[in-house]
Design an enzyme around this catalytic site. Structure first.
Site, mmCIF file in Angstrom:
data_model
loop_
_atom_site.group_PDB
_atom_site.id
_atom_site.type_symbol
_atom_site.label_atom_id
_atom_site.label_comp_id
_atom_site.label_asym_id
_atom_site.label_seq_id
_atom_site.Cartn_x
_atom_site.Cartn_y
_atom_site.Cartn_z
ATOM 1 N N CYS A 146 -28.700 -23.033 -53.013
ATOM 2 C CA CYS A 146 -27.754 -23.322 -52.046
ATOM 3 C C CYS A 146 -28.215 -24.420 -51.035
ATOM 4 O O CYS A 146 -27.457 -25.359 -51.114
ATOM 5 C CB CYS A 146 -27.092 -22.327 -51.297
ATOM 6 N N ASN A 200 -24.547 -23.484 -44.572
ATOM 7 C CA ASN A 200 -25.771 -23.788 -45.230
ATOM 8 C C ASN A 200 -26.709 -24.995 -44.518
ATOM 9 O O ASN A 200 -27.873 -24.598 -44.383
ATOM 10 C CB ASN A 200 -25.774 -23.846 -46.748
ATOM 11 N N THR A 213 -19.671 -22.503 -54.935
ATOM 12 C CA THR A 213 -20.101 -23.730 -53.926
ATOM 13 C C THR A 213 -19.778 -24.903 -54.200
ATOM 14 O O THR A 213 -20.293 -25.578 -55.237
ATOM 15 C CB THR A 213 -21.554 -23.417 -53.547
ATOM 16 N N ASP A 248 -17.305 -14.117 -69.089
ATOM 17 C CA ASP A 248 -18.411 -15.316 -69.216
ATOM 18 C C ASP A 248 -18.468 -15.540 -70.520
ATOM 19 O O ASP A 248 -18.534 -14.742 -71.679
ATOM 20 C CB ASP A 248 -19.736 -14.785 -68.713
ATOM 21 N N LYS A 270 -37.540 -16.146 -52.381
ATOM 22 C CA LYS A 270 -37.772 -15.472 -51.238
ATOM 23 C C LYS A 270 -37.918 -14.048 -51.896
ATOM 24 O O LYS A 270 -37.628 -13.548 -52.991
ATOM 25 C CB LYS A 270 -36.728 -15.381 -49.909
ATOM 26 N N LYS A 284 -18.587 -23.779 -45.720
ATOM 27 C CA LYS A 284 -19.655 -23.237 -46.442
ATOM 28 C C LYS A 284 -20.800 -24.434 -46.395
ATOM 29 O O LYS A 284 -21.725 -23.809 -46.259
ATOM 30 C CB LYS A 284 -18.977 -23.011 -47.962
#
Length: 472
Positions: free
Chosen positions: A276, A224, A131, A36, A339, A220
């Site tokens: 997402c 979702n 994604t 990174d 969540k 994908k």
């Protein structure tokens, strides 16, 4: 036959970090390096306090770090060493320009792809893990092919992640499926099989699905979108339940017993969040618009509209219940993560609710067991709501316990379904004693026993339930 012995992952975030840590954990014969450009993030991965909270992650990282799992800022070195490279960088929704508010910003994906093309000295398998909207692989392929030579060849695969935050390690160790898309060419299928061999170190072969590149990318977004659609469907029903006296938990249970539907993702709430769902649906909406399919775009967009409506409806109910004003009233917000079992706050319903409370000039006290104080201030001080963090700090108090947050509060609002907020874990008698009376409690996650709390003296309001139902 290509055998993968060295993997590089570009991007040490929520996807790249856990995914590649588990690959290292399950494939001791493969060297895995996660890189990174952010030195602070890499330092955290190399420290005792990982940058991500995810149950089971620490054990997996500590078991392999320094053996066959490495975290580094040497992006070029890791690219040159690797046989296979995961591109797992951020793909946020565009904030400006064409497609603003819907399209994914692929700037990081493109810059990572260009970096691979520039520094690779041997053939590579490049895997899109972020994604991304359908056909992103096409632009990656164009960049890579423009830089390939007779000696250096690039194969591109799509391997979307299907992780749920809070259960990511469990999902990685025992996935429902692993999806790998490839161009249907000889070298594409060979590259696909090389990645299949990595995953079958621990995943049964029948759970590894191989498709063409475009099917993998769209699957994908589709998964979702369908999950979010179920949440918005049950949330739409929750509004009808409140108006009619039906109980949304009972309706959801009855529907979930139908084997064609199943019970998952039928829990009414204040609305979905996370990095997402909204992003992927908006990607699908934008893709449909670009393909000149306006009816399809409108259909999927309604899922997001319903999610926003649910949050606004919850706020309106709180204000009207508190005698149509919350000015200078103290609102205790329990939960800030989107969540339970994660410290992730991206698109959290709590952000929308608290910004609305602040605009109504309420005093807000927040407690979340995992989200850092700075993260909360950063999320609430975004441009366009209040000018500076100082303004937020005047209106918002961040607490170290639910009891501290509720002390002197006019209302308690449950926004995240942390187990510690359940009525068998938290002492609601103590909470009630410290609150202003009447003491209001709003359950946005359907986790408390409302009749039990009413007996303690609380005025309880639960999404999808009318407290007078059944008494007529």
């Amino acid at each position: 036959m290509t055998v993968v012995k060295n993997i590089c992952c570009i991007g040490a975030g929520y996807v790249g970090g856990p995914t590649c840590a588990v690959i290292a954990y399950k494939c001791p014969d493969i060297k895995v390096t996660i890189v990174d450009v952010n030195p602070g993030r890499i330092a955290a991965w190399n420290s005792d306090k990982l940058p991500i909270y995810e149950p089971g992650l620490e054990e997996v990282v500590l078991a392999c770090r320094g053996k066959n799992l490495f975290f580094s800022t040497d992006v070029d070195g890791a690219i040159q060493e690797a046989d296979l490279i995961f591109v797992s960088v951020n793909t946020p929704t565009k904030k400006s320009g064409m497609g603003a508010g819907m399209a994914a910003d692929l700037a990081y994906v493109e810059s990572a792809t260009r970096r691979i093309a520039e520094v690779a000295k041997s053939s590579k398998i490049v895997v899109e893990k972020s994604t991304v909207p359908c056909r992103t692989a096409q632009s990656m392929r164009t960049i890579l092919e423009a830089n390939s030579t007779p000696e250096i060849h690039f194969d591109i695969l799509s391997n979307p992640e299907f992780l749920a935050e809070g259960t990511a390690i469990r999902d990685l160790l025992s996935p429902d499926r692993v999806l790998i898309g490839a161009l249907q060419t000889e070298t594409g299928i060979e590259a696909q099989n090389a990645l299949v061999d990595v995953y079958t170190h621990w995943v049964p072969r029948e759970r590894v699905i191989t498709t063409n590149l475009w099917s993998s990318e769209l699957s994908k977004l589709a998964a979702n979108a369908m999950l979010a659609q179920r949440i918005s469907s049950v949330n739409a029903l929750s509004a009808i339940c409140e108006a009619t006296g039906a109980d949304v938990d009972e309706v959801a249970y009855a529907c979930g017993r139908d084997s064609r539907l199943g019970a998952k993702f039928l829990k009414a709430s204040v609305g979905f969040g996370g990095s997402c769902f909204q992003k992927d649906i908006l990607n699908l909406v934008y893709l449909s618009q670009q393909l000149n399919l306006p009816e399809v775009a409108d259909y999927w967009h309604q899922v997001v509209i319903m999610n926003e409506y649910q949050k606004k409806r919850f706020v309106r109910n709180i204000i009207s219940t508190l005698f149509n004003t919350i000015t200078n009233k103290k609102i205790a917000v329990l939960g800030f993560a989107f969540k339970k079992d994660t410290g992730d706050t991206r698109e959290s319903a709590a952000i929308t609710l608290i910004k609305d409370f602040m605009q109504e000039n309420a005093r807000v006290a927040i407690y979340d067991p995992k989200v850092e104080r700075e993260q909360i201030y950063m999320d609430l001080a975004e441009p366009g709501v209040v000018d500076t963090q100082k303004e937020v700090e005047k209106k918002v108090q961040i607490c170290s316990s639910a009891y501290e947050a509720a002390e002197g509060a006019d209302a308690v609002v449950i926004v995240t379904e942390w187990d510690e907020f359940r009525d068998d874990q938290l002492d609601y008698t103590k909470i009630y004693a410290g609150m202003n009376k009447p003491a209001f409690l709003f359950d946005g996650r359907l986790i408390v026993d409302a009749p039990k709390l009413r007996q303690l003296g609380f005025k309880v309001s639960v999404i999808g339930k009318n407290e007078l139902a059944g008494t007529a």
